[in-house]
Design a protein around this motif. Sequence first.
Motif, PDB file in Angstrom:
ATOM      1  N   VAL A  56      19.051 -25.091  14.057  1.00  0.00           N
ATOM      2  CA  VAL A  56      20.026 -24.015  14.196  1.00  0.00           C
ATOM      3  C   VAL A  56      19.565 -22.833  13.354  1.00  0.00           C
ATOM      4  O   VAL A  56      19.383 -22.963  12.144  1.00  0.00           O
ATOM      5  N   ASP A  57      19.399 -21.688  13.997  1.00  0.00           N
ATOM      6  CA  ASP A  57      19.026 -20.465  13.294  1.00  0.00           C
ATOM      7  C   ASP A  57      20.305 -19.673  13.042  1.00  0.00           C
ATOM      8  O   ASP A  57      20.731 -18.878  13.875  1.00  0.00           O
ATOM      9  N   VAL A  58      20.931 -19.933  11.913  1.00  0.00           N
ATOM     10  CA  VAL A  58      22.219 -19.319  11.597  1.00  0.00           C
ATOM     11  C   VAL A  58      22.114 -17.802  11.620  1.00  0.00           C
ATOM     12  O   VAL A  58      22.964 -17.120  12.198  1.00  0.00           O
ATOM     13  N   ALA A  59      21.084 -17.245  11.023  1.00  0.00           N
ATOM     14  CA  ALA A  59      20.937 -15.791  10.936  1.00  0.00           C
ATOM     15  C   ALA A  59      20.811 -15.154  12.316  1.00  0.00           C
ATOM     16  O   ALA A  59      21.304 -14.055  12.537  1.00  0.00           O
ATOM     17  N   ASN A  64      26.923 -11.680  11.376  1.00  0.00           N
ATOM     18  CA  ASN A  64      27.705 -11.342  10.186  1.00  0.00           C
ATOM     19  C   ASN A  64      27.598 -12.410   9.095  1.00  0.00           C
ATOM     20  O   ASN A  64      28.142 -12.235   8.018  1.00  0.00           O
ATOM     21  N   LEU A  65      26.943 -13.514   9.415  1.00  0.00           N
ATOM     22  CA  LEU A  65      26.778 -14.650   8.513  1.00  0.00           C
ATOM     23  C   LEU A  65      28.117 -15.185   8.010  1.00  0.00           C
ATOM     24  O   LEU A  65      28.237 -15.636   6.876  1.00  0.00           O
TER      25      LEU A  65
END
Length: 83
Positions: A56-59, A64-65
């Motif tokens: 998972v690439d959160v960024a 908006n994180l």
Amino acid sequence: MSTGDAVRRLIAAAVGQDEAVVAALPEDTRLFGPEIALSSLAGARLLDAVHERFGVDVAAEDLNLDALESIASLSGFVERHQR
């Protein structure tokens, strides 16, 4: 191991805290609050670890994180987006 437990281990590793301490924190504990004190460098390490462990690439998916608000928000985000 549940996703939430794995995320807590990654958080502990990123900030250099004992896993048992992070495991005992309430779900709504803020990642940038005093209990965890996530710094920008530790945050980058955490995002890398989440990407490596869960794919998972959160960024990339959360511009908006908001996923980094609390333990629960990050765990929930990972559960919803993992491969």
